[in-house]
Scaffold this active site. Structure first.
Site, short mmCIF file in Angstrom:
data_model
loop_
_atom_site.label_atom_id
_atom_site.label_comp_id
_atom_site.label_asym_id
_atom_site.label_seq_id
_atom_site.Cartn_x
_atom_site.Cartn_y
_atom_site.Cartn_z
N LYS A 54 45.32 53.90 21.77
CA LYS A 54 45.98 52.64 22.12
C LYS A 54 44.96 51.51 22.21
CE LYS A 54 49.69 54.42 24.83
NZ LYS A 54 50.05 54.90 26.16
N GLN A 98 50.58 55.37 31.88
CA GLN A 98 50.60 56.58 31.06
C GLN A 98 51.24 57.74 31.82
OE1 GLN A 98 49.72 56.63 27.87
NE2 GLN A 98 50.14 58.80 27.65
N ASP A 121 57.08 49.69 27.38
CA ASP A 121 57.49 51.07 27.09
C ASP A 121 59.01 51.18 26.99
OD1 ASP A 121 55.80 53.25 26.69
OD2 ASP A 121 55.28 53.43 28.81
#
Ligand code: GUN
Length: 302
Positions: A54, A98, A121
């Site tokens: 990422k 995460q 997300d």
């Protein structure tokens, strides 16, 4: 091989180039770049490799990227306070925590603490609701389902009126992709069936599918005789079935296998995604897309 291979690695490059050119245009005109923070709690090896990729991608695109690593024993209250800090930071447009989180932390509480307008997300209940309503309500489609839809559309597969069968009902893939494919609009407008562990005859449903999306996490679950000739098969499974030494690096790497018996399925399907190199590369790509969107929403140009 009968099927056309849907190469996520190539489609990723196409999309990243589109994002990079928009980023440089906005930077030139408005003097701002997308800001993304990734919060990583603990040292889960899979999470570390995901987060590393990422960062690399965000840097390549000219984003402002903050990597915030926290110890595995961080108190839940401290994590919530950290999220609140980034919610208030005007240079940060996207926040990603995460997953998975350590057991002592309530994952739901943490995801709900993220400002829905920075939830790139797409996991916050507000964004799940927006996705369910569809159309212009949608702000941040979750990254893996959004990537799947891009793969289907950019491969020229007809979705309107298509029979779509989704194998798996997770909150991250199965439920959202089923919802996205049934919406009225381009890249969707399909008739959708979701099958799962309690489905009586999974094979008979899959055999009807013009587009078969498999996200079960069971290596080789889908047998070649379940596939309709000419169907588009999207394999979301990334199952670690062993280890090998990489010829390129000489390092130990995981052997990955999808949820579909690829070697046999490719002789029957019309299109198919490989594992690795199919859906996998799309998740981070769509995260970048969502972060760019977050900046554009803020600037009123989305
Ligand atoms: N862990 C594995 N995939 C994901 C993802 O897409 N988002 C987050 N936040 N965590 C993950």
């Amino acid at each position: 091989m009968a099927a056309k291979l849907i190469k996520g690695t190539e489609i990723r490059e196409e999309i990243l180039e589109e994002i990079a050119s928009e980023v440089s245009e906005i930077k030139e005109k408005k003097g701002v770049v997308p800001g993304l923070v990734t919060i990583l709690v603990g040292e889960n090896p899979a999470s570390i490799s995901y987060v590393t990729l990422k960062i690399k991608t965000a840097n390549r695109l000219g984003f402002k990227e903050i990597q915030d690593n926290q110890p595995a024993d961080i108190p839940e209250q401290d994590l919530l306070a950290l999220i609140d800090k980034y919610n208030k930071d005007d240079s940060i447009h996207g926040i990603l925590v995460q997953l998975p989180l350590p057991k002592h932390v309530d994952e739901k509480k943490v995801l709900n603490a993220i400002d829905p307008d920075k939830d790139v997300d797409g996991f916050h209940p507000v964004n799940v609701g927006r996705l369910m309503i569809g159309g212009s309500e949608v702000k941040y489609p979750p990254c893996t389902p959004a990537g799947i839809q891009e793969l289907i559309v950019r491969s020229g597969v007809e979705t309107k009126g298509a029979e779509v069968v989704v194998v798996g009902r997770s909150n991250i893939v199965g439920k959202p992709i089923a919802n996205m494919m049934l919406q009225k609009g381009p890249g969707a407008n399909s008739t959708v069936t979701v099958v799962h562990t309690s489905t009586k005859d999974m094979a008979s449903h899959c055999q009807r599918a013009d587009i078969l999306i498999v996200a079960a996490g069971v290596p080789g679950l889908v047998k070649p005789e379940w596939i309709k000739p000419g169907a588009c098969v999207i394999d979301v499974g990334v199952n670690r079935v062993g280890e090998k030494i990489s010829e390129k690096t000489g390092q130990k790497v995981a052997i990955l296998k999808g949820d579909v018996d690829f070697d046999a399925a490719k002789e029957i399907a019309g299109w198919i995604t490989p594992v690795p190199g199919g859906v996998g590369p799309m998740t981070i790509t769509m995260l970048m897309q969502n972060t760019l969107k977050a900046l554009k929403f803020k600037l009123g140009i989305a």
